[in-house]
Scaffold this motif. Structure first.
Motif, PDB file in Angstrom:
ATOM      1  N   LEU A  78       7.315   1.376  -3.828  1.00  0.00           N
ATOM      2  CA  LEU A  78       7.036   2.638  -3.746  1.00  0.00           C
ATOM      3  C   LEU A  78       7.078   2.859  -2.147  1.00  0.00           C
ATOM      4  CD1 LEU A  78       5.627   5.742  -4.409  1.00  0.00           C
ATOM      5  CD2 LEU A  78       3.722   4.688  -4.458  1.00  0.00           C
ATOM      6  N   GLU A  79       6.423   2.435  -1.773  1.00  0.00           N
ATOM      7  CA  GLU A  79       6.528   2.226   0.144  1.00  0.00           C
ATOM      8  C   GLU A  79       7.798   2.467   0.205  1.00  0.00           C
ATOM      9  OE1 GLU A  79       4.067   2.776   2.515  1.00  0.00           O
ATOM     10  OE2 GLU A  79       3.194   3.283   0.086  1.00  0.00           O
ATOM     11  N   THR A  80       8.571   1.537   0.074  1.00  0.00           N
ATOM     12  CA  THR A  80      10.214   0.975   0.969  1.00  0.00           C
ATOM     13  C   THR A  80      11.031   1.958   0.198  1.00  0.00           C
ATOM     14  OG1 THR A  80       9.984  -1.186  -0.631  1.00  0.00           O
ATOM     15  CG2 THR A  80      11.672  -0.199   0.131  1.00  0.00           C
ATOM     16  N   LEU A  81      10.614   3.314  -1.080  1.00  0.00           N
ATOM     17  CA  LEU A  81      11.263   4.436  -1.186  1.00  0.00           C
ATOM     18  C   LEU A  81      10.675   4.789  -0.222  1.00  0.00           C
ATOM     19  CD1 LEU A  81      13.441   5.368  -2.636  1.00  0.00           C
ATOM     20  CD2 LEU A  81      11.527   5.917  -5.049  1.00  0.00           C
ATOM     21  N   ARG A  82       8.800   5.582  -0.470  1.00  0.00           N
ATOM     22  CA  ARG A  82       9.001   6.713   0.473  1.00  0.00           C
ATOM     23  C   ARG A  82       9.726   6.475   2.009  1.00  0.00           C
ATOM     24  NH1 ARG A  82       2.886   6.249   1.478  1.00  0.00           N
ATOM     25  NH2 ARG A  82       3.166   8.470   1.913  1.00  0.00           N
ATOM     26  N   GLU A  83       9.833   5.320   2.742  1.00  0.00           N
ATOM     27  CA  GLU A  83       9.965   5.006   4.003  1.00  0.00           C
ATOM     28  C   GLU A  83      10.972   5.475   4.434  1.00  0.00           C
ATOM     29  OE1 GLU A  83       7.742   4.279   6.544  1.00  0.00           O
ATOM     30  OE2 GLU A  83       9.334   4.406   8.057  1.00  0.00           O
ATOM     31  N   LYS A  84      12.361   5.283   2.849  1.00  0.00           N
ATOM     32  CA  LYS A  84      13.667   5.153   3.328  1.00  0.00           C
ATOM     33  C   LYS A  84      13.350   7.018   3.264  1.00  0.00           C
ATOM     34  CE  LYS A  84      17.980   4.160   0.277  1.00  0.00           C
ATOM     35  NZ  LYS A  84      18.469   3.405  -0.620  1.00  0.00           N
ATOM     36  N   CYS A  85      12.787   7.205   2.749  1.00  0.00           N
ATOM     37  CA  CYS A  85      13.809   9.035   1.697  1.00  0.00           C
ATOM     38  C   CYS A  85      12.924   9.683   3.591  1.00  0.00           C
ATOM     39  CB  CYS A  85      12.267   9.504   0.341  1.00  0.00           C
ATOM     40  SG  CYS A  85      13.357   8.876  -0.682  1.00  0.00           S
TER      41      CYS A  85
ATOM     42  N   GLU B  19       3.836  -0.953  -6.006  1.00  0.00           N
ATOM     43  CA  GLU B  19       3.012  -0.108  -4.911  1.00  0.00           C
ATOM     44  C   GLU B  19       4.345  -0.822  -3.407  1.00  0.00           C
ATOM     45  OE1 GLU B  19      -0.166  -1.176  -3.622  1.00  0.00           O
ATOM     46  OE2 GLU B  19      -1.474  -0.983  -6.253  1.00  0.00           O
ATOM     47  N   ASP B  20       4.633  -1.792  -4.067  1.00  0.00           N
ATOM     48  CA  ASP B  20       5.770  -1.827  -2.589  1.00  0.00           C
ATOM     49  C   ASP B  20       6.751  -1.579  -2.414  1.00  0.00           C
ATOM     50  OD1 ASP B  20       3.827  -4.753  -2.370  1.00  0.00           O
ATOM     51  OD2 ASP B  20       5.767  -5.687  -2.245  1.00  0.00           O
TER      52      ASP B  20
ATOM     53  N   THR C 251       0.872  -0.604   4.979  1.00  0.00           N
ATOM     54  CA  THR C 251       1.894  -1.334   5.422  1.00  0.00           C
ATOM     55  C   THR C 251       0.732  -1.300   6.908  1.00  0.00           C
ATOM     56  OG1 THR C 251       3.505  -0.250   6.303  1.00  0.00           O
ATOM     57  CG2 THR C 251       3.699  -2.326   4.351  1.00  0.00           C
ATOM     58  N   GLN C 252       0.707   0.310   7.247  1.00  0.00           N
ATOM     59  CA  GLN C 252      -0.269   0.774   8.883  1.00  0.00           C
ATOM     60  C   GLN C 252      -1.158   0.047   9.255  1.00  0.00           C
ATOM     61  OE1 GLN C 252      -0.795   4.440   9.525  1.00  0.00           O
ATOM     62  NE2 GLN C 252      -1.914   4.942   7.813  1.00  0.00           N
ATOM     63  N   HIS C 253      -2.345  -1.030   8.189  1.00  0.00           N
ATOM     64  CA  HIS C 253      -3.148  -1.262   8.781  1.00  0.00           C
ATOM     65  C   HIS C 253      -2.801  -3.020   8.509  1.00  0.00           C
ATOM     66  CE1 HIS C 253      -4.399   2.138   6.152  1.00  0.00           C
ATOM     67  NE2 HIS C 253      -4.709   2.499   7.038  1.00  0.00           N
ATOM     68  N   LEU C 254      -1.687  -3.150   8.625  1.00  0.00           N
ATOM     69  CA  LEU C 254      -2.038  -4.928   8.698  1.00  0.00           C
ATOM     70  C   LEU C 254      -2.048  -5.424  10.266  1.00  0.00           C
ATOM     71  CD1 LEU C 254       1.422  -6.047   5.746  1.00  0.00           C
ATOM     72  CD2 LEU C 254      -1.450  -6.178   6.069  1.00  0.00           C
ATOM     73  N   ARG C 255      -2.773  -6.466  10.019  1.00  0.00           N
ATOM     74  CA  ARG C 255      -2.980  -6.627  11.207  1.00  0.00           C
ATOM     75  C   ARG C 255      -3.181  -7.806  11.606  1.00  0.00           C
ATOM     76  NH1 ARG C 255      -8.649  -3.817  12.871  1.00  0.00           N
ATOM     77  NH2 ARG C 255      -8.473  -4.848  15.565  1.00  0.00           N
TER      78      ARG C 255
END
Lengths: 492, 259
Positions: free
Chosen positions: A58-65, A55-56, B6-10
């Protein structure tokens, strides 16, 4: 920037408020169609999930793109000029088309200059947008779709129901029947390999004799003047190397700045779309045929289409729409798309991305029922590889749709205000007056709960599939008041 | 489909002595039992609950329909009702998403320090798990239940996990996962009346998936979804019903354990 003017006669698609509702009724009632979509979407969702085990990452790649696409859009005019200069330096001619008619005319002219009579096409949603096949066929030019799904759809005189899987609405039995009815000498079979083999046999011959190859573009790299094409069947490579004339067509938002921007986007595109780590073929076209080359077209052209994109570009929030890399994950995960399928939308681009891009192409009046047809569940935004906040943009379109025209608000979108109905506006104004006044609100809720016996059993469309909820005997406000009073008295 | 968001992290505050309860308009006039049960549960946890009588609706219905000025007028009024700097616990994920996230966009130009207000918004299960860090003592009989996590709770608030954690603390409760658990029930506020056919197809599938399990009830933290799903179940003359998680937790952990 001028707001794009839409000529509804330009498109073979029939996006309109009445058409959408009728289409929904028709397709919801078609059990076979619903099964086809549910099965296919389950499959694609599963494939995507398995392609992103961490998951991490994927999230990093999404943010980058997302950041890549946002940077490229921020510099869009400059990058388009750079792309044009570098493509021309490489010997690829660039043509600008503001409308779909412009694009079709340019392409017809290029074909006429070469006296072309037959076209093989790689998959291109932008050419669907311009209804290019119809346009060329009206001018006696034969167009053959060479992507297997597109070929099926063309044979059935339909249009794609999904941007990646054009014939996903058909199951193998339906395809078998279609082939048996339309291909001479084909014997009915539901064996998928045999079906594909038959399609390939027909196409193979066409590739060798076509005058023109037309393709789409997934990424146009400004830095190097390179056209990138993602495909799985090799048909894209055939279309772009065998015929003497190759015409690529794409939307202006497909430009990216650097060659380095491409690999992460490609990685996200194929994995989000079909769960593939990489597509079977990936073409990078930077030249026409050079001296000493054994194949390749003598001429390569790129047609860059606007068709309402600059309207989206002009607004900072709606510009995010143009981040899209056309993976189709939003439709695969959309509970509405899964129920009604792709044709019901009546637009070239169905599903969540269709709901936010089509209003720029067709105007709000023709599309105002599309962006309200969402429960705002957010599944689309969750899976979008470039993090387009689709639900937020749906809300924005709803706002533009009901915008009051007389208040002198700026003209942001073609057809803004078209969804405003006087009665609905009055209802919301009344609602607002009641809910912003604690006293009026309490009186209203008191009345509602006291008159609960008078509540109708039928309340409009709600009760066509549900029973009506019954108001409580007393409101929470009242019960807490009584409770607090009892506590205070108890303490005395 | 559990996605790290990550937007839900608080960061969460220490356990406060007092909180506000935001009841929501739907609970106020249709399902007040859930509000009372939430208060009782919070009080049992040693927290005093204040309920401002001036509250009405978060504004979401108008906001989602595009009538943002009308929503804004109502939203501004809500903020005035919660002057103390204490947490506001809200017993709905979607109204929570509205006040925690959408208020920032809607009221950015109208309410100074709107972020501060939004940061005080906690969905009920989120508050129990992350602020109160409750330890539940299940007193009920063995039971199998399903959990419907609303889309807003899941995607806007990231709090579908907390509902599951709370039910997981109940020793005698077995949580059954129904097919397409994360898929929308088809409510979507005005969507359900603007596009009743699509909404109807969605809720029909949701009820089918719930009925395919052998649970005695399903639990949810959102009355919007439950009004939709229960309405459909009732229409189909099925006995299965949803129950608000505040009611369920209260009943499971109090003396008779009846739930």
């Amino acid at each position: 920037m001028n707001v794009h003017q839409v000529d509804p006669n330009e498109s073979k698609y029939s996006a309109s408020a009445t058409a959408f509702r009728a289409n929904v009724d028709r397709d919801l009632a078609n059990d076979e169609l619903r099964d086809n979509f549910r099965g296919a979407m389950d499959y694609l969702m599963d494939k995507r999930k398995n392609a992103f085990p961490i998951e991490d990452e994927l999230e990093t790649l999404r943010e980058k793109c997302k950041l890549i696409k946002q940077r490229c859009l921020l510099k869009l005019p400059q990058l388009l000029e750079q792309l044009e200069a570098n493509l021309q330096r490489n010997g690829i001619q660039v043509h600008w088309a503001e409308s779909i008619t412009d694009a079709n005319e340019i392409i017809a002219q290029l074909i006429a200059q070469k006296n072309g009579k037959t076209v093989v096409k790689g998959k291109s949603m932008v050419s669907e947008e311009t209804a290019l096949n119809d346009y060329l066929e009206a001018r006696d030019i034969e167009c053959l779709e060479s992507d297997m799904g597109e070929y099926i759809v063309q044979l059935a005189h339909q249009h794609p129901s999904h941007i990646i899987m054009p014939a996903i609405h058909q199951n193998k039995k339906q395809v078998a029947k279609l082939f048996a009815d339309n291909i001479e000498g084909f014997e009915y079979t539901t064996d998928v390999d045999a079906l594909i083999g038959e399609g390939r046999r027909v196409l193979r011959d066409k590739f060798c004799h076509a005058d023109v190859g037309i393709s789409g573009v997934n990424f146009a790299v400004a830095e190097t003047g390179t056209l990138c094409l993602v495909e799985n069947e090799g048909n894209g490579r055939m279309c772009t190397t065998v015929p003497d004339l190759h015409i690529a067509i794409t939307g202006i938002e497909k430009v990216i700045e650097f060659l380095d921007d491409m690999p992460p986007l490609l990685s996200l595109l194929t994995r989000s779309a079909t769960g593939q780590i990489i597509s079977t073929y990936f073409n990078m076209i930077t030249h026409r045929r050079q001296e000493g080359d054994k194949d390749g077209p003598a001429e390569v052209h790129l047609v860059l289409l606007d068709n309402g994109r600059s309207q989206a570009f002009a607004d900072e929030e709606m510009r995010q729409t143009l981040q899209c890399i056309r993976c189709g994950a939003c439709m695969n995960h959309c509970p509405v798309y899964t129920r009604i399928g792709g044709h019901a939308y009546g637009t070239v681009y169905p599903g969540p991305i269709g709901k936010i891009i089509s209003p720029h192409m067709l105007g709000i009046d023709a599309t105002k029922d599309l962006f309200t047809a969402s429960s705002l569940c957010g599944a689309c935004g969750d899976v979008c590889p470039v993090k387009i906040p689709i639900p937020k943009l749906l809300l924005r379109l709803r706002k533009e749709s009901v915008r009051k025209q007389s208040d002198g608000s700026p003209q942001i979108m073609h057809g803004q205000g078209a969804g405003r109905k006087t009665i609905e506006a009055l209802l919301w104004q009344g609602w607002s007056i009641v809910h912003k006044s604690p006293t009026l609100y309490r009186i209203s809720m008191f009345m509602l709960t006291r008159c609960r016996g008078l509540m109708p059993k039928k309340i409009g469309p709600w009760t066509t599939v549900r029973t009506a909820p019954q108001p409580a005997a007393k409101t929470l406000h009242e019960r807490i008041k009584a409770r607090n009073k009892a506590t205070t008295q108890g303490a005395k | 489909m559990t996605q790290l968001n990550t937007q839900h992290l608080r960061s969460y505050p220490n356990k406060p002595a007092q909180v506000y309860l935001y009841g929501t308009c739907l609970v106020d006039s249709f399902f007040p039992d859930s509000g009372i049960d939430a208060i009782e549960f919070l009080e049992q946890q040693g927290v005093e609950v204040l309920y401002p009588q001036g509250q009405s609706c978060c504004g979401q219905p108008a906001y989602n329909s595009g009538y943002q000025d009308e929503a804004k007028a109502v939203a501004i009024e809500q903020i005035k009702q919660f002057p103390l700097d204490i947490p506001i616990v809200i017993i709905s994920g979607s109204c929570g998403g509205m006040m925690r996230h959408h208020y920032k966009d809607l009221l950015a130009d109208d309410v100074p320090e709107i972020e501060k207000f939004c940061d005080r918004i906690f969905e009920f299960t989120e508050f129990l798990v992350n602020v109160l860090r409750v330890k539940l003592n299940d007193k009920g009989d063995p039971q199998r239940v399903a959990l419907h996590t609303s889309c807003a709770a899941r995607r806007e608030m990231g709090v579908h996990i907390t509902g599951r954690q709370l039910l997981g603390q109940l020793d005698n409760v077995e949580l059954i996962t129904h097919d397409y658990e994360s898929e929308c029930c088809g409510f979507g506020g005005t969507f359900s009346v603007k596009h009743p056919d699509i909404s109807g197809a969605m809720v029909k599938d949701k009820t089918k998936n719930l009925l395919d399990t052998d649970v005695v009830k399903y639990i949810s933290a959102d009355w919007g979804c439950m009004m939709n799903i229960n309405g459909s179940l009732d229409y189909q003359k099925k006995g299965l019903r949803g129950e608000h998680i505040a009611t369920y937790l209260l009943n499971r952990t109090t003396n008779n354990g009846e739930a």
